[in-house]
Each structure stands twice: as C-alpha cells, then as structure tokens.
Design a protein around this motif. Structure first.
Motif, mmCIF file in Angstrom:
data_model
loop_
_atom_site.group_PDB
_atom_site.id
_atom_site.type_symbol
_atom_site.label_atom_id
_atom_site.label_comp_id
_atom_site.label_asym_id
_atom_site.label_seq_id
_atom_site.Cartn_x
_atom_site.Cartn_y
_atom_site.Cartn_z
ATOM 1 N N LYS A 181 0.835 -1.198 0.000
ATOM 2 C CA LYS A 181 0.000 0.000 0.000
ATOM 3 C C LYS A 181 0.873 1.253 0.000
ATOM 4 O O LYS A 181 0.615 2.205 -0.733
ATOM 5 C CB LYS A 181 -0.922 -0.019 1.225
ATOM 6 N N GLN A 182 1.940 1.244 0.822
ATOM 7 C CA GLN A 182 2.856 2.388 0.864
ATOM 8 C C GLN A 182 3.516 2.607 -0.501
ATOM 9 O O GLN A 182 3.638 3.741 -0.963
ATOM 10 C CB GLN A 182 3.959 2.162 1.896
ATOM 11 N N LEU A 183 3.957 1.524 -1.126
ATOM 12 C CA LEU A 183 4.624 1.636 -2.419
ATOM 13 C C LEU A 183 3.693 2.188 -3.484
ATOM 14 O O LEU A 183 4.068 3.057 -4.273
ATOM 15 C CB LEU A 183 5.166 0.269 -2.869
ATOM 16 N N LEU A 184 2.473 1.666 -3.525
ATOM 17 C CA LEU A 184 1.535 2.090 -4.548
ATOM 18 C C LEU A 184 1.059 3.525 -4.351
ATOM 19 O O LEU A 184 0.603 4.160 -5.302
ATOM 20 C CB LEU A 184 0.340 1.136 -4.607
ATOM 21 N N ASN A 185 1.172 4.041 -3.136
ATOM 22 C CA ASN A 185 0.761 5.419 -2.860
ATOM 23 C C ASN A 185 1.938 6.383 -2.735
ATOM 24 O O ASN A 185 1.743 7.540 -2.411
ATOM 25 C CB ASN A 185 -0.081 5.475 -1.584
ATOM 26 N N GLU A 208 4.623 9.107 -9.723
ATOM 27 C CA GLU A 208 5.279 9.938 -10.738
ATOM 28 C C GLU A 208 5.803 9.089 -11.895
ATOM 29 O O GLU A 208 5.627 9.421 -13.057
ATOM 30 C CB GLU A 208 6.432 10.698 -10.079
ATOM 31 N N SER A 209 6.428 7.962 -11.567
ATOM 32 C CA SER A 209 7.012 7.125 -12.618
ATOM 33 C C SER A 209 5.967 6.341 -13.399
ATOM 34 O O SER A 209 6.259 5.801 -14.448
ATOM 35 C CB SER A 209 8.047 6.166 -12.024
ATOM 36 N N HIS A 210 4.745 6.264 -12.897
ATOM 37 C CA HIS A 210 3.694 5.519 -13.586
ATOM 38 C C HIS A 210 2.510 6.409 -13.960
ATOM 39 O O HIS A 210 1.389 5.940 -14.086
ATOM 40 C CB HIS A 210 3.229 4.341 -12.724
ATOM 41 N N SER A 264 6.598 4.525 -19.829
ATOM 42 C CA SER A 264 6.220 3.113 -19.765
ATOM 43 C C SER A 264 4.961 2.934 -18.917
ATOM 44 O O SER A 264 5.028 2.470 -17.792
ATOM 45 C CB SER A 264 7.365 2.279 -19.184
ATOM 46 N N PRO A 265 3.809 3.311 -19.445
ATOM 47 C CA PRO A 265 2.580 3.179 -18.656
ATOM 48 C C PRO A 265 2.204 1.719 -18.455
ATOM 49 O O PRO A 265 2.553 0.862 -19.263
ATOM 50 C CB PRO A 265 1.532 3.902 -19.506
ATOM 51 N N ILE A 266 1.491 1.447 -17.356
ATOM 52 C CA ILE A 266 0.962 0.115 -17.124
ATOM 53 C C ILE A 266 -0.540 0.182 -17.316
ATOM 54 O O ILE A 266 -1.138 1.238 -17.160
ATOM 55 C CB ILE A 266 1.330 -0.429 -15.718
ATOM 56 N N PRO A 267 -1.169 -0.923 -17.676
ATOM 57 C CA PRO A 267 -2.618 -0.906 -17.885
ATOM 58 C C PRO A 267 -3.352 -0.452 -16.627
ATOM 59 O O PRO A 267 -2.915 -0.702 -15.511
ATOM 60 C CB PRO A 267 -2.958 -2.364 -18.201
ATOM 61 N N GLU A 268 -4.486 0.228 -16.814
ATOM 62 C CA GLU A 268 -5.279 0.686 -15.681
ATOM 63 C C GLU A 268 -5.725 -0.482 -14.821
ATOM 64 O O GLU A 268 -5.947 -1.577 -15.314
ATOM 65 C CB GLU A 268 -6.507 1.449 -16.174
ATOM 66 N N ASN A 269 -5.871 -0.225 -13.532
ATOM 67 C CA ASN A 269 -6.340 -1.213 -12.555
ATOM 68 C C ASN A 269 -5.443 -2.434 -12.464
ATOM 69 O O ASN A 269 -5.884 -3.481 -12.047
ATOM 70 C CB ASN A 269 -7.772 -1.651 -12.851
ATOM 71 N N GLN A 270 -4.194 -2.342 -12.892
ATOM 72 C CA GLN A 270 -3.276 -3.484 -12.803
ATOM 73 C C GLN A 270 -2.034 -3.040 -12.052
ATOM 74 O O GLN A 270 -1.209 -2.325 -12.594
ATOM 75 C CB GLN A 270 -2.905 -3.988 -14.187
ATOM 76 N N PRO A 271 -1.888 -3.457 -10.775
ATOM 77 C CA PRO A 271 -0.700 -3.079 -10.021
ATOM 78 C C PRO A 271 0.529 -3.785 -10.588
ATOM 79 O O PRO A 271 0.419 -4.799 -11.277
ATOM 80 C CB PRO A 271 -1.007 -3.572 -8.598
#
Length: 126
Positions: A93-97, A103-105, A111-118
């Motif tokens: 949770k800390q990492l994702l927030n 900023e990097s995602h 290099s975007p990642i698909p929505e709703n995919q951690p």
C-alpha cells in the motif's frame, strides 16, 4: 536525473546507531546477525516472514525450453531455485501510494501500465 539512494548494511547500521544510541561497531554487529539469521532460515528452506514488510522464500523453477531470439534455436533452461520476495499488505500500500511510484507511472511517463493493474511484486533472483 537524480541518483537513487542506496540502503545497504552500512545505512541500516547508521539508522540503528541514531535511533538507539549505539556505537557504530555494535550496530554493525546487530545488522550482520540479523542478516545471518535471515540467510540461515532461507538456506534451511524456511519461509522468512517480516510482518508489515513482506516474506522471502525459495521457489523451485522447473526446467523448460525457450527459443533464442537471435538464432531461433531451442535452449534448455535447467531447473533452479529462485528467491522470491512478496511484500506485505502495508508495504504494498505504501509503495503504490508513494509519490515516486505515482510519478514514474503517470500517464505522461514513457512506460505506462494498464489501468487497474498493479505492478508485479514477485521478482526472482538467481
């Protein structure tokens, strides 16, 4: 781009020195003993669990074949053990927030990642 900071054994020892008013030598010995205990557990095949941080365990990877991209020959990858880290719920949770991760995602990043995919949090070493 700013250079990334490194947290190594010396940095951990410095944190112990400051937080617990220890000598440099004593804090280094404590860090070394903790790392030794964690390593010993993994060598014995035990799962190492640090609640709030995550867990480490060895996982057997089966042998398999892959095709070499340059010459298209089949290559046999032998069976091996991989060290796997799974972050705990609070660390994830800390990492994702964290501002750096956000900023990097961001949509503007290269290099975007698909929505709703951690991101995947199961790297293997070895």
């Amino acid at each position: 781009m700013a250079e990334k900071q490194l947290i190594d054994k010396k940095a951990l020892a410095r944190v112990l020195e400051q937080k617990f008013d220890l000598t440099h030598a004593k804090s280094q010995r404590i860090v070394a003993k903790i790392i030794h205990a964690l390593s010993d557990g993994l060598v014995r095949g035990e799962r190492v669990l640090l609640v709030g941080f995550g867990s480490f365990h060895l996982q057997r990877r089966k042998s398999h074949r892959i095709m070499h991209p340059a010459n298209r020959q089949l290559i046999e990858i032998p069976e091996r053990l991989a060290l796997v880290f799974r972050p705990g719920k609070s660390l994830k949770k800390q990492l994702l927030n964290s501002p750096k991760w956000l900023e990097s995602h961001s949509p503007e990043s290269s290099s975007p990642i698909p929505e709703n995919q951690p991101p995947s949090f199961a790297p293997s070493l070895g």
